[in-house]
Motif scaffolding. Sequence first.
Motif, PDB file in Angstrom:
ATOM      1  N   CYS A 108      -3.379  47.075  23.576  1.00 25.18           N
ATOM      2  CA  CYS A 108      -3.594  47.105  22.127  1.00 25.18           C
ATOM      3  C   CYS A 108      -2.277  47.489  21.452  1.00 25.18           C
ATOM      4  O   CYS A 108      -1.820  48.637  21.557  1.00 25.18           O
ATOM      5  CB  CYS A 108      -4.685  48.121  21.769  1.00 25.18           C
ATOM      6  N   ASN A 109      -1.652  46.542  20.787  1.00 28.24           N
ATOM      7  CA  ASN A 109      -0.337  46.745  20.172  1.00 28.24           C
ATOM      8  C   ASN A 109      -0.489  46.928  18.669  1.00 28.24           C
ATOM      9  O   ASN A 109      -1.049  46.060  17.966  1.00 28.24           O
ATOM     10  CB  ASN A 109       0.577  45.547  20.455  1.00 28.24           C
ATOM     11  N   ALA A 110       0.020  48.059  18.150  1.00 27.33           N
ATOM     12  CA  ALA A 110      -0.063  48.357  16.711  1.00 27.33           C
ATOM     13  C   ALA A 110       1.306  48.217  16.076  1.00 27.33           C
ATOM     14  O   ALA A 110       2.314  48.649  16.631  1.00 27.33           O
ATOM     15  CB  ALA A 110      -0.604  49.764  16.496  1.00 27.33           C
ATOM     16  N   ALA A 111       1.340  47.627  14.863  1.00 27.78           N
ATOM     17  CA  ALA A 111       2.607  47.422  14.159  1.00 27.78           C
ATOM     18  C   ALA A 111       3.088  48.696  13.494  1.00 27.78           C
ATOM     19  O   ALA A 111       4.231  48.774  13.037  1.00 27.78           O
ATOM     20  CB  ALA A 111       2.454  46.318  13.122  1.00 27.78           C
ATOM     21  N   SER A 112       2.230  49.702  13.426  1.00 23.69           N
ATOM     22  CA  SER A 112       2.614  50.968  12.787  1.00 23.69           C
ATOM     23  C   SER A 112       1.976  52.131  13.544  1.00 23.69           C
ATOM     24  O   SER A 112       0.846  52.004  14.056  1.00 23.69           O
ATOM     25  CB  SER A 112       2.150  51.000  11.317  1.00 23.69           C
ATOM     26  N   ALA A 113       2.689  53.257  13.561  1.00 22.24           N
ATOM     27  CA  ALA A 113       2.140  54.451  14.207  1.00 22.24           C
ATOM     28  C   ALA A 113       0.962  54.999  13.445  1.00 22.24           C
ATOM     29  O   ALA A 113       0.203  55.838  13.959  1.00 22.24           O
ATOM     30  CB  ALA A 113       3.235  55.511  14.330  1.00 22.24           C
ATOM     31  N   LEU A 114       0.779  54.521  12.209  1.00 23.72           N
ATOM     32  CA  LEU A 114      -0.335  55.009  11.401  1.00 23.72           C
ATOM     33  C   LEU A 114      -1.631  54.223  11.667  1.00 23.72           C
ATOM     34  O   LEU A 114      -2.670  54.509  11.068  1.00 23.72           O
ATOM     35  CB  LEU A 114       0.035  54.936   9.914  1.00 23.72           C
ATOM     36  N   LEU A 115      -1.538  53.212  12.549  1.00 28.99           N
ATOM     37  CA  LEU A 115      -2.748  52.527  13.018  1.00 28.99           C
ATOM     38  C   LEU A 115      -3.259  53.303  14.223  1.00 28.99           C
ATOM     39  O   LEU A 115      -2.626  53.315  15.281  1.00 28.99           O
ATOM     40  CB  LEU A 115      -2.452  51.082  13.414  1.00 28.99           C
ATOM     41  N   ASP A 116      -4.398  53.965  14.061  1.00 25.67           N
ATOM     42  CA  ASP A 116      -4.975  54.737  15.167  1.00 25.67           C
ATOM     43  C   ASP A 116      -5.986  53.892  15.924  1.00 25.67           C
ATOM     44  O   ASP A 116      -6.891  53.284  15.300  1.00 25.67           O
ATOM     45  CB  ASP A 116      -5.678  55.994  14.614  1.00 25.67           C
TER      46      ASP A 116
END
Length: 368
Positions: A327-335
Amino acid sequence: MMSKSPVVAILLACATAGAIAAERETSKPVSVTSVSAFVQAWQAKILGENLAVPDARTWAARSLPKLAAFSTERLQLAMSAATIDELEALMVAAPIANGTNLALLVATKPGNISVDAMQPAAASGAVHKLDPTSDPTLYSDLAVTSLNPCRILDSRFSAGGKWLNGGSQAVKVGPYPTGYSTGAGAQGGSATSCGLDTLASGNQVAAVMLAVSSFNQTAAGYLTFSSFSTPDPSLSVVSMFYTAGPVQTAFVVVPTDRVAPVVSKGISRGADTHVALDIVGYFAKPLTAALDCTTTSGGGTAITAGGSGSDVAPACAAGYSQTGLTCNAASALLDLSGLSGLTCTWTNNDAAPHTGTAGATCCRTAGR
């Protein structure tokens, strides 16, 4: 049995003494025409002399495809057969399916295959190489690869001659640089070791399946086979019994020493006999290979500020199994708030939208 018909005798002689003989002498492949003539001549002989074969009238139709698939080496043996029994013994085929596991074969002990030779040797403290007794783990997952029958030994043409009562015979499986059909150690069989030299050089051949044939013995006896370095097998591990009379054939699983040069051992008891050994398959560990892995990737899902959303990875291709989910998130703020199967779910804790992308790892075991 009826007396030989002069017409049949002439027909068979013509089929074998003309084009066939010339082709054999020049070591050229025997032509389809010659094979057909040879089969038809034997068909006439079978019917003319009332020879004992099943479904005599269809013998030629059943036998021609088998002979046509022979190597030149084996076809030449067939064309020198003096009796129908000798010819039929050359047309044997492995009685088990390709890929059969040796442990399963030993456990089931089918009636037409002797697996007694795989039993532990009795003597303690004996010098063993790598055999089922000294290191059973090497024999835990062996599978058979069937071969077109190939004669690896024939005592009628070997340097050692007939197998005598109580005699111990070395059966060369490979590799033997001096060959099998020539030289002081000739076995009277294939000059190419039936193609096993390459495998044996890597100590891959742990056992072979043989069609064992005895020829024209005058009384009863029996044969036993084992790893070459093991003690003489006892009567309890007889591989083949024979009685007085014509050619008799049995299937035997024979362990090897699995150390180059690879050798097995044959011992005869009772009446002296000539023996021919045809390899119809070999047992070896399945070839190992690294996992073949690839990845799939979803298209990505834009998750709104303060919201939640999911992305689904494409399924694995046929023949592959999913072994992981990324699961790859573009921002660290995506939990990451959840994952299941091919799906990743996020909660966006930012005031701006961000994208989350799911990816699957797909692997398979590479084949041979």
